[in-house]
Structure formats: structure tokens, C-alpha cells
Design an enzyme around this catalytic site. Structure first.
Site, PDB file in Angstrom:
ATOM      1  N   HIS A   1       0.863  -1.179   0.000  1.00  0.00           N
ATOM      2  CA  HIS A   1       0.000   0.000   0.000  1.00  0.00           C
ATOM      3  C   HIS A   1       0.905   1.236   0.000  1.00  0.00           C
ATOM      4  O   HIS A   1       2.025   1.179   0.503  1.00  0.00           O
ATOM      5  CB  HIS A   1      -0.835  -0.054   1.289  1.00  0.00           C
ATOM      6  CG  HIS A   1      -1.853   1.019   1.448  1.00  0.00           C
ATOM      7  ND1 HIS A   1      -1.541   2.283   1.891  1.00  0.00           N
ATOM      8  CD2 HIS A   1      -3.192   1.019   1.243  1.00  0.00           C
ATOM      9  CE1 HIS A   1      -2.655   3.001   1.959  1.00  0.00           C
ATOM     10  NE2 HIS A   1      -3.669   2.264   1.566  1.00  0.00           N
TER      11      HIS A   1
ATOM     12  N   ASP B   1       3.255  -4.401   8.177  1.00  0.00           N
ATOM     13  CA  ASP B   1       2.027  -3.615   8.048  1.00  0.00           C
ATOM     14  C   ASP B   1       0.863  -4.598   8.172  1.00  0.00           C
ATOM     15  O   ASP B   1       0.575  -5.372   7.257  1.00  0.00           O
ATOM     16  CB  ASP B   1       2.035  -2.920   6.680  1.00  0.00           C
ATOM     17  CG  ASP B   1       0.687  -2.301   6.325  1.00  0.00           C
ATOM     18  OD1 ASP B   1      -0.284  -2.500   7.062  1.00  0.00           O
ATOM     19  OD2 ASP B   1       0.623  -1.626   5.279  1.00  0.00           O
TER      20      ASP B   1
ATOM     21  N   GLN C   1      -4.333  -5.171   7.022  1.00  0.00           N
ATOM     22  CA  GLN C   1      -5.309  -6.107   6.427  1.00  0.00           C
ATOM     23  C   GLN C   1      -5.215  -7.499   7.052  1.00  0.00           C
ATOM     24  O   GLN C   1      -5.857  -8.429   6.558  1.00  0.00           O
ATOM     25  CB  GLN C   1      -5.086  -6.200   4.916  1.00  0.00           C
ATOM     26  CG  GLN C   1      -5.297  -4.899   4.173  1.00  0.00           C
ATOM     27  CD  GLN C   1      -6.741  -4.402   4.187  1.00  0.00           C
ATOM     28  OE1 GLN C   1      -7.671  -5.144   4.550  1.00  0.00           O
ATOM     29  NE2 GLN C   1      -6.949  -3.155   3.814  1.00  0.00           N
TER      30      GLN C   1
ATOM     31  N   LYS D   1     -10.411  -0.762  10.666  1.00  0.00           N
ATOM     32  CA  LYS D   1     -10.623  -1.962   9.841  1.00  0.00           C
ATOM     33  C   LYS D   1     -10.951  -3.165  10.728  1.00  0.00           C
ATOM     34  O   LYS D   1     -11.184  -4.256  10.234  1.00  0.00           O
ATOM     35  CB  LYS D   1      -9.378  -2.257   9.004  1.00  0.00           C
ATOM     36  CG  LYS D   1      -9.046  -1.156   7.991  1.00  0.00           C
ATOM     37  CD  LYS D   1      -7.868  -1.539   7.144  1.00  0.00           C
ATOM     38  CE  LYS D   1      -7.205  -0.384   6.444  1.00  0.00           C
ATOM     39  NZ  LYS D   1      -7.990   0.226   5.377  1.00  0.00           N
TER      40      LYS D   1
ATOM     41  N   CYS E   1      -4.944   2.647  -3.468  1.00  0.00           N
ATOM     42  CA  CYS E   1      -3.701   3.189  -2.885  1.00  0.00           C
ATOM     43  C   CYS E   1      -2.565   2.185  -3.058  1.00  0.00           C
ATOM     44  O   CYS E   1      -1.720   1.997  -2.164  1.00  0.00           O
ATOM     45  CB  CYS E   1      -3.862   3.553  -1.411  1.00  0.00           C
ATOM     46  SG  CYS E   1      -5.109   4.800  -1.127  1.00  0.00           S
TER      47      CYS E   1
HETATM   48  N1  C6P Z   1      -6.201   0.528   3.034  1.00  0.00           N
HETATM   49  C1  C6P Z   1      -8.046   0.138   1.527  1.00  0.00           C
HETATM   50  O1  C6P Z   1      -9.157   0.396   1.063  1.00  0.00           O
HETATM   51  P1  C6P Z   1      -4.880   3.839   7.330  1.00  0.00           P
HETATM   52  O2  C6P Z   1      -5.458   4.670   6.228  1.00  0.00           O
HETATM   53  O3  C6P Z   1      -3.690   4.508   7.973  1.00  0.00           O
HETATM   54  O4  C6P Z   1      -5.900   3.374   8.315  1.00  0.00           O
HETATM   55  O5  C6P Z   1      -4.346   2.487   6.642  1.00  0.00           O
HETATM   56  C2  C6P Z   1      -3.442   2.566   5.579  1.00  0.00           C
HETATM   57  C3  C6P Z   1      -3.178   1.197   5.030  1.00  0.00           C
HETATM   58  C4  C6P Z   1      -1.922   0.644   5.188  1.00  0.00           C
HETATM   59  N2  C6P Z   1      -1.655  -0.594   4.773  1.00  0.00           N
HETATM   60  C5  C6P Z   1      -2.576  -1.359   4.175  1.00  0.00           C
HETATM   61  C6  C6P Z   1      -2.219  -2.752   3.756  1.00  0.00           C
HETATM   62  C7  C6P Z   1      -3.864  -0.864   3.987  1.00  0.00           C
HETATM   63  O6  C6P Z   1      -4.782  -1.621   3.396  1.00  0.00           O
HETATM   64  C8  C6P Z   1      -4.172   0.460   4.398  1.00  0.00           C
HETATM   65  C9  C6P Z   1      -5.522   1.062   4.148  1.00  0.00           C
HETATM   66  C10 C6P Z   1      -7.545   0.932   2.715  1.00  0.00           C
HETATM   67  O7  C6P Z   1      -7.351  -0.767   1.082  1.00  0.00           O
HETATM   68  C11 C6P Z   1      -7.710   2.395   2.512  1.00  0.00           C
HETATM   69  S1  C6P Z   1      -6.654   3.036   1.235  1.00  0.00           S
END
Ligand code: C6P
Length: 420
Positions: free
Chosen positions: A137, A214, A217, A240, A378
Site C-alpha cells: 500500500h 504492516d 489487512q 478496519k 492506494c
Molecule cells: N487501506 C483500503 O481500502 P490507514 O489509512 O492509515 O488506516 O491504513 C493505511 C493502510 C496501510 N496498509 C494497508 C495494507 C492498507 O490496506 C491500508 C488502508 C484501505 O485498502 C484504505 S486506502
């Protein structure tokens, strides 16, 4: 069998999973969209919230609202106790050794930026290497690019295989004596692949590198044990995981945290300040400058209680059932290509339809009440790797049903009819 597979198979049978009861806990699910019952399949972007979380937030603001770690009055003590109790819930959830290893942040993005700007700036030198993967991401790419620009370190990228997996062999070839840090997602948000992070961590440690995982997910779907993984840093977002937005967690091994300089300066993170210097608090408060998201942390604690009560293994098993059903139906659809076909996946199904832009698919699905995410998620490098401008992505959560999968499939057929 890989550890990720073990986690998914050591689970309870799907038929003991009471989706109807679970759905009654989520008020937002019970609404119509464009005259159709909502089918919410955008859970990888953010999940809906159970009543327990909503009620805890409501009760905190009604009864206990005060600043933390500052007052001696009753409300401040109650707020501080609840905030620190949430940290302990996160500790148990991740099996960290101590609650002091957990820093409350805004989300995964802030957690990664914290490590880059604190640990990274203190430890990287010109020509050192940071290893990431092609499936990350943007939140696990851009902070490292910024850090490389600041320090003269270099970014190395592990390529993805055609099915969305990472090859441990190719990864091992990229690791070297200049590797200082590996940053890898536990699960890909665009493809669903569950990466072999335990093996990757062990290989990185052999070269003396530290590893950031990270987990954005992963934590909603898999049991995560940071001590078993032996990761140095682990990041995730509350929203999430059925918790509020604006709250997330950085786990870091205490020995690393103790050596890290603060990320931001302000109140709460100092023991003493003069105009010459400041004496910083020990971790984690050193990294929590300013008034934190107190309600968010308490809400995240309630979300973890909820997930624990249902059982993360049962959730993972249920989502695998939905993924298998959706994959079987979609795989046979003419003109449909699934992007991300690794054998180890969380409940994420990304797809493209021949000659139909993903945004058009998303709009037709929305008209039928089906919420999916469309776009690059993203993860533009992932789109480039598979040579698609965008995908439509359905992502499953504990409250989704087989009937909803069938509605999704019918809605995709409808999109094909409309644009076919
Ligand atoms: N992915 C998606 O629709 P934040 O925005 O900080 O809570 O998470 C960022 C982020 C970082 N790593 C991974 C693997 C992610 O999936 C995400 C967030 C969302 O896939 C929003 S772009």
C-alpha cells in the site's frame, strides 16, 4: 503447510457461526441504498461498527470525558484507567510482552511514518538499504521513499509473482549486508495475498535487519502473535477491526523503542522542560505527544473485546467460506479476470471486467445496493504490475453472508449486461 494456512484451518465449523445474530449487532447494515438492501463489501477500506463500540464511545463522552495522565480528579482518573486498559487489551490481542510496547497512533499510516522518521532517521546512513515489496500500500512505500531522500539510503523492491504471491527465494536474493530494514504487509489490500512474513522476518534477522509488518489487512482476519512472528514493528488501524477511525497501534520491541528519539514534541511526552532541553518520558508516552485520541483507544478496546468474543479463528474461517463461494462464481464468468489468485488469501476479491472500467462496475453495483471499492486501492504499483488501471474489490467481514455473495455475483452479471 505455512503458518497462515494453519491459522485458517484450525478453526470452528462455519455452521456454528451465527451471522444473523452478528448482523443484529451492526446498525449500519440495516438500511436500503438506492431502494435495495445494503450489501456492504468494502470492509478492507473500513468496517462497520458494532453497537458495543458505539455504546462505549457514547458512554465515555457522557460520563468519563477528561484528559488523560494529567488530572487528579475523578473523571481524569477514570479516563486514564480506561485508556490504559485499552492498551492492555491490545497487548493481549497481539500477545506483546508489555503494554509499554504499544503506542497509540492515528492508524497504520502514522505508525509507519513514526518508525521511518524516528528509528529510520536515527539508524540509516547513505547507501543503506530499505527493502519493501511490489504489493505494498502507498502507506508502506512513500514514508520509506521520504526517508531514503533524507538519509541517502536506497529502496529495494521485491517483485510480485503472477498470482500475487511473494517468492521467498527472490526476497532472500535482495536481502544483503546493507539491508537495515524490511517493510512488508502481512496481507495485501489490493490482492488479498497472505505473505509468509514469519519466514521473511527470520531471513531478515539473519542479515541483521529489523522488520516492520504492516498488519492493516491482517488483524481483522488472522490471529496475530507478535512474539511468535518475532517482528520488530507491527502496525494496524482500529477502523478496519470494527473500531473507530483515527486510532491505530504501533507495536515495537521495547529495546528498539527505548533507543528511538521522539517522533513529535509536545505535552504528555516529557517529564521536564526548560528552555535548554527537555527530558522525555519512557515509551510509549514519549511517542504520544499532545492529547491522544482517548475515545478512539477506548473504542478500539471495545472492538477487540467484540472480536475476541466471536473468535478470530471463527471469523477467518467464515470469511474463507465467503471468498471460496465468490471466487468459484466469478472464476467462471466470461470476460472477468481475478487479480490476485494466491493460494493463501484473506477475504479479498479484486477483479476487472473486459472493456468495462472499474468505476462503471462500481456504479452499477452501487445502484443494486452493493458497496465495493473501485480504483487503484492506494496501490498503484500493484495496478502497474498486473497492467490494469483499476480493479473492483469486494472484501468480506464477519457479518457478510453467502446470500450477499450471491447478490454480488448477480450484480456483476448485471454490470456485464449493461455495458456488454
Ligand atoms: N487501506 C483500503 O481500502 P490507514 O489509512 O492509515 O488506516 O491504513 C493505511 C493502510 C496501510 N496498509 C494497508 C495494507 C492498507 O490496506 C491500508 C488502508 C484501505 O485498502 C484504505 S486506502
Amino acid at each position: 503447510m505455512t503458518p497462515a494456512r494453519e491459522i485458517l484451518l484450525h478453526t470452528v465449523p462455519v455452521d456454528v457461526f451465527d451471522t444473523e445474530r452478528i448482523r443484529s449487532d451492526f446498525p449500519a447494515l440495516h438500511q436500503a441504498v438506492h431502494g435495495q438492501p445494503l450489501v456492504y463489501l468494502d470492509n478492507a477500506a473500513t468496517t462497520q461498527k458494532p453497537l458495543k463500540v458505539i455504546e462505549v464511545l457514547d458512554s465515555y463522552y457522557r460520563n468519563d470525558n477528561a484528559n488523560v495522565h494529567r488530572g487528579v480528579h475523578a473523571l481524569s482518573e477514570r479516563a486514564t484507567a480506561a485508556y490504559e486498559a485499552a492498551r492492555e487489551k491490545v497487548r493481549k490481542f497481539l500477545n506483546a510482552q508489555s503494554p509499554q510496547e504499544l503506542v497509540f497512533v492515528r492508524g497504520t499510516t502514522e505508525a509507519i511514518n513514526l518508525v521511518a522518521q524516528s528509528w529510520g532517521r536515527a539508524n540509516l546512513r547513505p547507501n543503506d538499504e530499505v527493502v519493501i515489496t511490489e504489493t505494498e500500500h502507498h502507506s508502506n512505500i512513500v514514508p520509506w521513499q521520504m526517508l531514503c531522500g533524507q538519509t541517502g539510503a536506497k529502496l529495494r523492491v521485491v517483485p510480485a509473482e503472477d498470482n500475487g504471491e511473494l517468492s521467498v527465494e527472490r526476497y532472500a536474493q535482495i536481502l544483503g549486508e546493507r539491508t537495515r530494514l524490511v517493510a512488508v504487509s502481512h496481507c495485501s489490500n489490493a490482492l488479498g495475498t497472505i505473505n509468509p512474513v514469519k519466514q521473511m522476518i527470520s531471513l531478515a534477522h539473519e542479515t541483521g535487519a529489523v522488520v516492520l509488518v504492516d498488519g492493516a489487512q491482517a488483524v481483522p482476519h488472522l490471529a496475530v502473535d507478535v512474539r511468535d512472528l518475532d517482528c520488530d514493528f507491527y502496525a494496524f488501524s482500529g477502523h478496519k477491526l470494527y473500531g473507530p477511525t483515527g486510532i491505530g497501534v504501533l507495536y515495537a520491541k521495547m529495546a528498539l523503542l527505548q533507543d528511538m528519539p521522539p517522533y513529535q514534541g509536545g505535552g504528555e511526552m516529557v517529564k521536564h522542560v526548560s528552555f535548554d532541553h527537555a527530558i522525555y518520558h519512557d515509551p510509549p508516552l514519549r511517542f504520544e505527544a499532545g492529547t491522544p485520541n482517548i475515545a478512539g483507544a477506548i473504542g478500539l478496546g471495545a472492538a477487540i473485546d467484540y472480536v475476541d468474543a466471536v473468535g478470530i479463528e471463527a471469523i477467518g474461517r467464515h470469511e474463507q467460506d465467503l471468498l471460496a463461494r465468490a471466487t468459484a462464481a466469478m472464476a467462471g464468468m466470461p470476460g472477468l479476470r481475478i487479480i490476485g489468485t494466491a493460494p493463501e488469501k484473506t477475504g479479498i476479491l479484486s477483479f476487472v471486467l473486459q472493456n468495462i472500467h472499474a468505476h462503471d462496475v462500481g456504479t452499477i453495483l452501487d445502484m443494486q445496493g452493493v458497496a465495493v471499492r473501485v480504483g487503484h486501492h492506494c496501490a498503484i504499483p500493484v495496478m502497474q504490475r498486473y497492467q490494469v488501471p483499476a480493479t473492483a474489490r469486494a472484501s468480506f467481514a464477519l457479518y457478510n453472508t453467502r446470500e450477499e455473495v450471491d447478490v454480488l455475483v448477480a450484480a456483476v452479471y448485471r454490470a456485464k449486461e449493461v455495458f456488454g
